[in-house]
Design an enzyme around this catalytic site. Structure first.
Site, PDB file in Angstrom:
ATOM      1  N   THR A  12      82.193  51.690  41.609  1.00 26.48           N
ATOM      2  CA  THR A  12      82.152  50.394  42.285  1.00 26.48           C
ATOM      3  C   THR A  12      81.023  50.387  43.307  1.00 26.48           C
ATOM      4  O   THR A  12      80.597  51.420  43.807  1.00 26.48           O
ATOM      5  CB  THR A  12      83.488  50.065  42.975  1.00 26.48           C
ATOM      6  N   GLY A  17      72.285  51.665  47.022  1.00 23.36           N
ATOM      7  CA  GLY A  17      72.689  52.785  47.851  1.00 23.36           C
ATOM      8  C   GLY A  17      73.390  53.915  47.130  1.00 23.36           C
ATOM      9  O   GLY A  17      72.975  54.370  46.059  1.00 23.36           O
ATOM     10  N   ILE A  18      74.479  54.404  47.731  1.00 20.22           N
ATOM     11  CA  ILE A  18      75.216  55.547  47.205  1.00 20.22           C
ATOM     12  C   ILE A  18      75.761  55.254  45.813  1.00 20.22           C
ATOM     13  O   ILE A  18      75.701  56.100  44.917  1.00 20.22           O
ATOM     14  CB  ILE A  18      76.365  55.931  48.158  1.00 20.22           C
ATOM     15  N   TYR A 162      85.915  48.816  60.879  1.00 16.73           N
ATOM     16  CA  TYR A 162      85.405  49.608  59.759  1.00 16.73           C
ATOM     17  C   TYR A 162      85.990  51.020  59.819  1.00 16.73           C
ATOM     18  O   TYR A 162      86.462  51.555  58.818  1.00 16.73           O
ATOM     19  CB  TYR A 162      83.882  49.657  59.822  1.00 16.73           C
TER      20      TYR A 162
END
Length: 281
Positions: A12, A17-18, A162
């Site tokens: 997902t 990015g990662i 977060y």
């Protein structure tokens, strides 16, 4: 034969990015990969990066969906099974944070930010995992969650909600690991520190704001002992390690911290203690 040949990985948040780096690496290591996110253009960029490695196009499935929608999650799982016939690895990487519309931080942030962050970073992980569970049990597969050093134990007041969502994710990882290991499914996570991605822009921060932060951290030993911000590949390699049963079979319900030493330094430990002691004399 590559180490993930015959395996199917769903990553997902793989439009950047990662997640992008992880999807590319899985494909290069032989896995068939489902990439997903909300941005069609960025997902196509991920797909093209995979194909550049000589990967057959039918080894990549692109699913554009909103993970906060359970309908989108069902489409994601069903499409993966329909195309590849199985699911071996689930990487719960998608995550978000938001800047308060009035510039507030800490407990003064709008609680609506809390609701949105928990919906994406925690609730969607739970519901997607529920939908993937039976297929992972069939394959005796792997789940790797992407958490963050913001989960603590150090405080992160500017990103309070977060951090709370990632602390909840860490707890979920531990409990889920014990729940599923009886079925042969391993669950672990990685907790990155600073990583050079597009995360800051997605948060709504000024363009280049995170780059300024990374430069500051790299130049201050008290922030980043190794002196170098991570690249997405640095975290992707850890995710693949945790998904590789031959290499990490006895690791269950753990989180690997990958932060260049940031969480190890605080107060006096961030400085040359010998000089401090000499000066004190």
């Amino acid at each position: 034969m590559s180490r993930f040949t015959g395996k199917v990985a769903l990553v997902t948040g793989s439009s950047n990015g990662i997640g992008r780096a992880t999807a590319i690496l899985f494909a290069q290591e032989g896995a068939k990969v489902t990439i997903t996110g909300r941005n069609a253009q960025r997902l196509e960029e991920t797909k093209q990066e995979i194909l550049k490695s000589g990967i057959p196009e039918d080894h990549v499935l692109t699913v554009i969906c909103d993970l906060s929608s359970e309908h989108g999650q069902e489409e994601l799982i069903n499409s993966t099974i329909k195309k590849f016939g199985r699911l071996d690895i689930l990487v719960n990487n998608a995550g978000a944070s938001f800047v308060d519309s009035q510039g507030r931080s800490g407990i003064d942030q709008d609680v609506l930010n809390y609701d949105k962050i928990m919906q994406i970073n925690m609730r969607s992980v739970v519901t997607l995992t529920q939908k993937a569970k039976k297929y992972l049990i069939e394959s005796k597969g792997e789940i790797v969650n992407v958490s963050s050093v913001a989960a603590g134990p150090q405080a992160h007041p500017d990103m309070m909600y977060y951090g709370m969502s990632k602390a909840a994710l860490d707890s979920f990882t531990r409990s889920l690991a014990i729940d599923l290991i009886q079925h042969g499914v391993r669950v672990n996570s990685v907790s990155p520190g600073g990583v050079s991605t597009g995360f800051g822009d997605a948060m709504g921060l000024p363009v280049g704001g995170f780059d300024n932060l990374w430069h500051y951290m790299e130049s201050h030993k008290s922030c980043l002992p190794c002196g170098k911000i991570a690249q997405p590949d640095d975290i992707a390699h850890i995710i693949l390690f945790l998904a590789d049963r031959k290499l990490s079979s006895y690791i269950i319900g753990q989180s690997i911290v990958a932060d260049g030493g940031s969480t190890l330094v605080m107060g006096v430990h961030a400085h040359d203690m010998m000089k401090i002691m000499t000066f004190s004399q």
